[in-house]
Scaffold this motif. Structure first.
Motif, PDB file in Angstrom:
ATOM      1  N   SER A 207       0.829  -1.277   0.020  1.00  0.00           N
ATOM      2  CA  SER A 207      -0.122  -0.058   0.013  1.00  0.00           C
ATOM      3  C   SER A 207       0.927   1.338   0.094  1.00  0.00           C
ATOM      4  N   SER A 208       0.293   2.231  -0.353  1.00  0.00           N
ATOM      5  CA  SER A 208       1.073   3.430  -0.528  1.00  0.00           C
ATOM      6  C   SER A 208       0.786   4.326   0.677  1.00  0.00           C
ATOM      7  N   LYS A 209       0.021   4.004   1.570  1.00  0.00           N
ATOM      8  CA  LYS A 209      -0.538   4.646   2.916  1.00  0.00           C
ATOM      9  C   LYS A 209      -0.088   3.718   3.961  1.00  0.00           C
ATOM     10  N   ALA A 210      -0.014   4.284   5.125  1.00  0.00           N
ATOM     11  CA  ALA A 210       0.222   3.699   6.404  1.00  0.00           C
ATOM     12  C   ALA A 210      -1.049   3.028   6.743  1.00  0.00           C
ATOM     13  N   LEU A 211      -0.845   1.544   7.160  1.00  0.00           N
ATOM     14  CA  LEU A 211      -1.874   0.669   7.385  1.00  0.00           C
ATOM     15  C   LEU A 211      -2.167   0.643   8.963  1.00  0.00           C
ATOM     16  N   TYR A 212      -3.587   0.203   9.123  1.00  0.00           N
ATOM     17  CA  TYR A 212      -3.916   0.058  10.498  1.00  0.00           C
ATOM     18  C   TYR A 212      -3.963  -1.583  10.445  1.00  0.00           C
TER      19      TYR A 212
ATOM     20  N   GLY B 283      -6.943  -7.336   1.576  1.00  0.00           N
ATOM     21  CA  GLY B 283      -7.657  -5.933   2.073  1.00  0.00           C
ATOM     22  C   GLY B 283      -6.990  -5.323   3.110  1.00  0.00           C
ATOM     23  N   THR B 284      -6.713  -3.815   2.937  1.00  0.00           N
ATOM     24  CA  THR B 284      -5.998  -3.254   3.834  1.00  0.00           C
ATOM     25  C   THR B 284      -6.915  -2.080   4.278  1.00  0.00           C
ATOM     26  N   GLU B 285      -6.664  -1.841   5.545  1.00  0.00           N
ATOM     27  CA  GLU B 285      -7.365  -0.922   6.221  1.00  0.00           C
ATOM     28  C   GLU B 285      -6.282   0.505   6.543  1.00  0.00           C
ATOM     29  N   ILE B 286      -6.820   1.460   5.891  1.00  0.00           N
ATOM     30  CA  ILE B 286      -5.924   2.790   6.385  1.00  0.00           C
ATOM     31  C   ILE B 286      -6.462   3.322   7.626  1.00  0.00           C
ATOM     32  N   SER B 287      -7.675   3.143   7.875  1.00  0.00           N
ATOM     33  CA  SER B 287      -8.318   3.382   9.118  1.00  0.00           C
ATOM     34  C   SER B 287      -9.331   2.379   9.337  1.00  0.00           C
ATOM     35  N   ARG B 288      -9.923   2.444  10.703  1.00  0.00           N
ATOM     36  CA  ARG B 288     -10.939   1.426  10.703  1.00  0.00           C
ATOM     37  C   ARG B 288     -12.270   1.647  10.112  1.00  0.00           C
ATOM     38  N   ASN B 289     -12.490   2.708   9.288  1.00  0.00           N
ATOM     39  CA  ASN B 289     -13.582   2.954   8.452  1.00  0.00           C
ATOM     40  C   ASN B 289     -13.386   2.750   7.136  1.00  0.00           C
ATOM     41  N   ASP B 290     -12.356   2.393   6.774  1.00  0.00           N
ATOM     42  CA  ASP B 290     -12.077   2.228   5.136  1.00  0.00           C
ATOM     43  C   ASP B 290     -10.988   1.149   4.851  1.00  0.00           C
ATOM     44  N   MET B 291     -11.538   0.365   4.186  1.00  0.00           N
ATOM     45  CA  MET B 291     -10.993  -1.180   3.766  1.00  0.00           C
ATOM     46  C   MET B 291     -11.051  -1.259   2.237  1.00  0.00           C
TER      47      MET B 291
END
Lengths: 109, 112
Positions: A24-29, A89-97
């Motif tokens: 992912s290009s963003k930090a992951l939760y 599946g990657t979650e950037i935050s707990r509201n977006d997978m």
């Protein structure tokens, strides 16, 4: 943003090992892994959480490199039943997978 | 297997007609999701629900609406179906947001 999976497809013989990567290009939760057989629903394999916690099947192993925003799924001593398409599946935050496009794994006798 | 059913399993409809897909669960899970699956795109979240009458948009919500009047049922409506909405639609459930998701068998929708 959709994570990138590699390889797109892989063919193995029974007993061989495989690694499927997800980045992912963003930090992951968290990172989730699912397997889908043709014409069926995706089935949960594993969750890897930021901080090192993992939940999943005993026979599946995976890693999560938080600094690199990458996860890898390790399939060892592959069996015919491992065939299918693997999704991360990657979650950037707990509201977006977001799910990757999938890696098609074929195991041959 | 988690108790999730979807209906109908297959549907062919014409452009411009309304379509409603139903997801039913017997697990009493709080979260329910609707995804669409298209070649090359994996699974994309349309809408999700975190309780009765509590819903939120996902990644590809345009052209879709949802309703959840009971814990066990989550409906997806295409108000006026378009050919770009031809897809396989999956419903999923989870105990909490971020937990493992259990998927229904899917509905194959074709819009002609």
């Amino acid at each position: 943003q959709q994570p990138v999976q590699s390889p797109q497809a892989v063919i193995l013989r029974e007993g061989e090992d495989a690694v499927i990567n997800c980045s992912s290009s963003k930090a992951l939760y968290s990172v989730h892994w699912y397997r889908q057989k043709h014409g069926e629903a995706p089935v949960f394999l594993m969750i890897l959480l930021k901080g090192g916690e993992q939940k999943g099947h005993d026979k599946i192993s995976a890693s999560f490199n938080e600094k690199k925003q990458q996860s890898s799924l390790y399939l060892t001593a592959s069996q015919l039943s491992y065939s299918g398409t693997y999704f991360c599946g990657t979650e950037i935050s707990r509201n977006d997978m977001r799910f990757g496009a999938g890696t098609r794994l074929t195991v041959k006798p | 297997d988690a108790g999730i059913t979807q209906s109908p399993r297959h549907k062919v409809t014409e452009t411009g007609t309304p379509v409603t897909l139903r997801c039913h669960q017997t697990e009493n899970h709080r979260y329910m999701y609707w995804y669409r699956q298209d070649p090359g795109h994996g699974l994309r979240l349309i809408h999700y629900s975190y309780g009765v009458k509590d819903t939120d948009k996902g990644e590809v919500s345009d052209g879709y609406s949802v309703s959840r009047s009971k814990t066990e049922d989550f409906l997806l409506t295409l108000e006026s179906a378009t050919s770009s909405q031809t897809s396989v639609y999956f419903c999923a459930i989870s105990v909490d947001r971020g937990d493992e998701q259990y998927f229904g068998p899917g509905t194959r929708l074709t819009v002609t």
